[in-house]
Design an enzyme around this catalytic site. Structure first.
Site, mmCIF file in Angstrom:
data_model
loop_
_atom_site.group_PDB
_atom_site.id
_atom_site.type_symbol
_atom_site.label_atom_id
_atom_site.label_comp_id
_atom_site.label_asym_id
_atom_site.label_seq_id
_atom_site.Cartn_x
_atom_site.Cartn_y
_atom_site.Cartn_z
ATOM 1 N N ARG A 1 -39.949 -20.330 2.981
ATOM 2 C CA ARG A 1 -39.604 -18.915 3.232
ATOM 3 C C ARG A 1 -39.272 -18.168 1.942
ATOM 4 N NH1 ARG A 1 -36.115 -17.767 8.412
ATOM 5 N NH2 ARG A 1 -37.870 -17.879 9.814
ATOM 6 N N LYS B 1 -42.574 -49.355 2.105
ATOM 7 C CA LYS B 1 -41.956 -50.253 1.115
ATOM 8 C C LYS B 1 -42.816 -51.506 0.972
ATOM 9 C CE LYS B 1 -37.185 -48.809 2.075
ATOM 10 N NZ LYS B 1 -36.512 -48.335 0.882
ATOM 11 N N HIS C 1 -36.278 -47.224 11.351
ATOM 12 C CA HIS C 1 -36.418 -48.286 10.341
ATOM 13 C C HIS C 1 -36.115 -49.687 10.888
ATOM 14 C CE1 HIS C 1 -36.500 -44.746 7.989
ATOM 15 N NE2 HIS C 1 -35.212 -44.654 7.698
#
Ligand code: BG6
Length: 506
Positions: free
Chosen positions: A56, A195, A254
């Protein structure tokens, strides 16, 4: 000569624009731009890449580039002058239809002659409430049309976490996204899957023949999955975190992804649907808790309290007084399938703990007969000699524990280990998660992203935990001193001779 591919037609693969919504936010500066620069620097992108930051704030491209520079490391800075011309900024204002029409035009102009074949990755690094409205507006301006017959001008959308806040909101979000996008255009990110050590879970399990025959309830007694953090509330984060808590922030994504990769069957191939299909089966077999009592018996929630040196959660800036939000959760989970029935999966995650480490420990069963210690009294637990630890961070490696006989006449056994450390075998650091995931998304490889049904199944399990906590009879979160190893009650999740939580491997 420039080491970057020129943004033009006629290259090996048609060019691509990465359009980042939320470009003035933290994630863009700290993770996304460094990841793009590294991929470009290492010539990992197989196509020329342009980045268009959208937010914005009214500012020009020059200002945007200057802000980003502050976050680069010396290697990234060394190539910045060369790469920066590929980065642009567009102010979306209040997001009116005209603003979106202008954005569309701007993207075409920036792509120049390459526009008809240019692929676009819309990365929504936004507050979750803006995911659906942004996709709706992009669709309203025909910016998501991905004609499958013209494979080059692809359109994809990356959605940051959290993907909903419970099953109902995740279902609604999936339905909304699928009105405008096919599932294969949607990339739900979980940075843990990027990862290196997490990806190695699959390679390790399915590229080695020696462990897989043991990887089941006959040989494995329990599995421990820990993601322990020393961080408390980073500034400005309490607003989000207090409505989320450890369960939604870490377990729903996760932790359950780590559980899936540990527990899943071998996929038919590494393509996105084979891998995600197997993960979905694990999540479907993960037993939701039956009732409140089941939750209270098998889940421990905690909140850190102050010590002379460290603030408690409720004193952190922005946390409402008397907040009951959990900053720690430990779960004894059950997987109801042939491979795992009866094997507890212990999950634990928390903020402001005494050590930062993430690891998975697989505990093997004891041998059927103990020739060395002689008969033990019925209530004495035998030493568990064998475990395999997969170290995810900060140490990256593996460790196999076993017993050896101490030299001498007496049959005394000692614990020994075989270890592997990534650093010993591979020079340099492992690739940061966002670097890998951004590359995969531009290349259309969705294996390391979450499918819609996985997200919903994960919420189904987490919702069963929350139902137990919302019971008016539910005990409040236990407390633990900031900088400790969590609430003492978490040890009660282990029963009989199952042992206790790992202290974390250095
Ligand atoms: C994020 C959570 O997804 O993961 C954070 O929102 C958490 O609360 C972070 O700290 C942990 O990620 P990492 O990669 O540092 O283990």
């Amino acid at each position: 000569m420039s080491s970057f591919l020129p943004f033009s037609t006629g290259t090996r693969l048609p060019p691509c624009q990465i359009v980042i919504f939320g470009a003035t936010g933290d994630l863009t500066a700290r993770k996304l731009i460094p990841a793009v620069v590294d991929n470009a620097r290492l010539q990992a992108f197989p196509m020329p890449v342009q980045v268009i930051g959208v937010a914005r704030t009214a500012q020009d491209t020059e200002t945007f580039r200057n802000q980003l520079q502050a976050w680069l490391n010396p290697e990234q800075r060394a190539v910045w002058a060369e790469f920066a011309p590929n980065i642009h900024y567009f102010s979306i204002g209040s997001g009116t239809p005209q603003d979106y029409a202008d954005l569309k035009q701007e993207l075409e102009d920036l792509a120049g002659p390459a526009a008809p074949e240019c692929g676009r990755l819309f990365y929504l690094a936004l507050a979750p409430a803006l995911f659906a409205p942004t996709v709706e507006k992009l669709a309203a301006h025909s910016m998501l049309v991905d004609d499958q017959l013209r494979v080059d001008a692809w359109r994809r959308v990356v959605i940051e976490k959290p993907f909903g806040t419970d099953l109902g909101t995740a279902q609604w979000l999936n339905l909304t996204l699928r009105k405008y996008l096919r599932e294969d255009q949607i990339y739900r990110i979980d940075h843990y899957l990027g990862k290196e050590t997490v990806q190695n879970l699959l390679s390790f399990r399915f590229q080695n023949a020696i462990f897989e025959p043991l990887w089941n309830r006959q040989h494995i007694e329990s599995v421990e999955i820990s993601v322990c953090e020393t961080l408390g509330m980073e500034s400005g984060r309490a607003g989000y975190y207090d409505t989320s808590g450890a369960l939604r922030d870490m377990v729903a994504n996760h932790m359950l992804q780590l559980l899936c990769l540990t527990a899943m069957e071998a996929p038919g191939s590494l393509d996105a649907d084979s891998v995600r299909g197997e993960k979905f089966k694990v999540l479907s077999a993960l037993e939701s808790f039956r009732d409140s009592q089941d939750v209270w018996d098998n889940v421990v929630r905690g909140q850190y309290v102050s010590t002379p040196n460290l603030k408690g959660y409720s004193e952190e800036q922005g946390v409402p007084p008397r907040s009951q939000t959990e900053t720690y959760v430990a779960i004894r989970a059950r997987i109801h399938n042939w491979r795992w029935n009866g094997v507890p999966f212990f999950l634990r995650t928390g903020k402001r703990l005494n050590r930062r480490f993430s690891e998975i420990v697989v505990h093997f069963r004891v041998p059927p007969v103990d020739l060395f210690s002689g008969p033990l009294a019925a209530d004495v637990c035998r030493l568990r000699p064998n475990s395999l630890t997969l170290k995810i961070q900060p140490q990256e490696g593996m460790q196999l524990s076993f017993l050896v006989k101490q030299p001498g006449a007496k049959p005394i056994m000692r614990q020994a280990t075989l270890g592997f450390d990534y650093k010993d075998l591979f020079a340099g650091d492992t690739t940061p998660a966002y670097q890998r995931l951004l590359l995969d998304a531009t290349m259309g490889q969705a294996t390391l992203f979450i499918r819609g049904d996985e997200a919903e199944a994960a919420w189904r399990f987490c919702d069963s935990v929350r139902a137990g906590w919302q019971d008016p009879e539910a005990p409040p979160p236990f407390t633990y001193p900031a900088g400790s190893d969590g609430p003492l009650q978490a040890a009660d999740l282990f029963r009989g001779c199952e042992g206790t939580w790992s202290a974390g491997h250095e």
